[in-house]
Design a protein around this motif. Sequence first.
Motif, PDB file in Angstrom:
ATOM      1  N   SER A  51       0.845  -1.192   0.000  1.00 51.84           N
ATOM      2  CA  SER A  51       0.000   0.000   0.000  1.00 51.84           C
ATOM      3  C   SER A  51       0.883   1.247   0.000  1.00 51.84           C
ATOM      4  O   SER A  51       1.992   1.226   0.531  1.00 51.84           O
ATOM      5  N   PRO A  52       0.400   2.340  -0.576  1.00 51.82           N
ATOM      6  CA  PRO A  52       1.177   3.587  -0.580  1.00 51.82           C
ATOM      7  C   PRO A  52       1.594   4.004   0.819  1.00 51.82           C
ATOM      8  O   PRO A  52       2.686   4.502   1.022  1.00 51.82           O
ATOM      9  N   ARG A  53       0.722   3.760   1.799  1.00 55.75           N
ATOM     10  CA  ARG A  53       1.041   4.143   3.172  1.00 55.75           C
ATOM     11  C   ARG A  53       2.229   3.336   3.706  1.00 55.75           C
ATOM     12  O   ARG A  53       3.149   3.886   4.322  1.00 55.75           O
ATOM     13  N   THR A  54       2.222   2.037   3.463  1.00 52.42           N
ATOM     14  CA  THR A  54       3.327   1.176   3.895  1.00 52.42           C
ATOM     15  C   THR A  54       4.615   1.616   3.218  1.00 52.42           C
ATOM     16  O   THR A  54       5.665   1.712   3.842  1.00 52.42           O
ATOM     17  N   TYR A  55       4.525   1.911   1.918  1.00 54.94           N
ATOM     18  CA  TYR A  55       5.697   2.358   1.169  1.00 54.94           C
ATOM     19  C   TYR A  55       6.241   3.660   1.756  1.00 54.94           C
ATOM     20  O   TYR A  55       7.434   3.800   1.975  1.00 54.94           O
ATOM     21  N   ASP A  56       5.347   4.595   2.035  1.00 60.02           N
ATOM     22  CA  ASP A  56       5.756   5.882   2.597  1.00 60.02           C
ATOM     23  C   ASP A  56       6.418   5.717   3.961  1.00 60.02           C
ATOM     24  O   ASP A  56       7.398   6.385   4.270  1.00 60.02           O
ATOM     25  N   GLU A  57       5.870   4.819   4.782  1.00 61.09           N
ATOM     26  CA  GLU A  57       6.453   4.557   6.102  1.00 61.09           C
ATOM     27  C   GLU A  57       7.845   3.952   5.953  1.00 61.09           C
ATOM     28  O   GLU A  57       8.776   4.323   6.654  1.00 61.09           O
ATOM     29  N   TRP A  58       7.976   3.006   5.001  1.00 63.29           N
ATOM     30  CA  TRP A  58       9.273   2.384   4.745  1.00 63.29           C
ATOM     31  C   TRP A  58      10.274   3.444   4.271  1.00 63.29           C
ATOM     32  O   TRP A  58      11.394   3.518   4.776  1.00 63.29           O
TER      33      TRP A  58
END
Length: 145
Positions: A51-58
């Motif tokens: 998900s974009p959110r997971t990617y952003d957190e990573w």
Amino acid sequence: PMKTILHPTDFSPASRPAFKKAIEVAKKDRATLTLLHVMAPMVPAGNLYISPRTYDEWAAATTVSANKAIEGLLKPARAAGVKAKSIVLMGVPADVIVRAARTRRAALIVMGTHGRSGFSRFLLGSVASRVVATSPCPVLTVRGK
């Protein structure tokens, strides 16, 4: 204007000799040393959806740790009497290094030639050879231990 020496680093022990050499050259030439770390974008394995959110957190976490690591290199460089700055960018390492050399009008790139072993060695070796082939300025490669 002061010359700029660009030192791309992956923070591996193999890049240490290149870091020392970059400090030495910058000091001798009274040049500014720009430390560069390139984060490769995360590529999902297979058809795994991220998900974009997971990617952003990573990406945020990776950026924070990369900035911490590069800060750790700024200290010894400055302690050696060198004017040093740092940048953390994301992308394909060889391309980003060459682009940074161009935009910052680097007089020289000082980089290590290989990582620890196996895949990382192959990777760093290929990054160095691509940089050598496409760099707008001379490239000094320093063998890792």
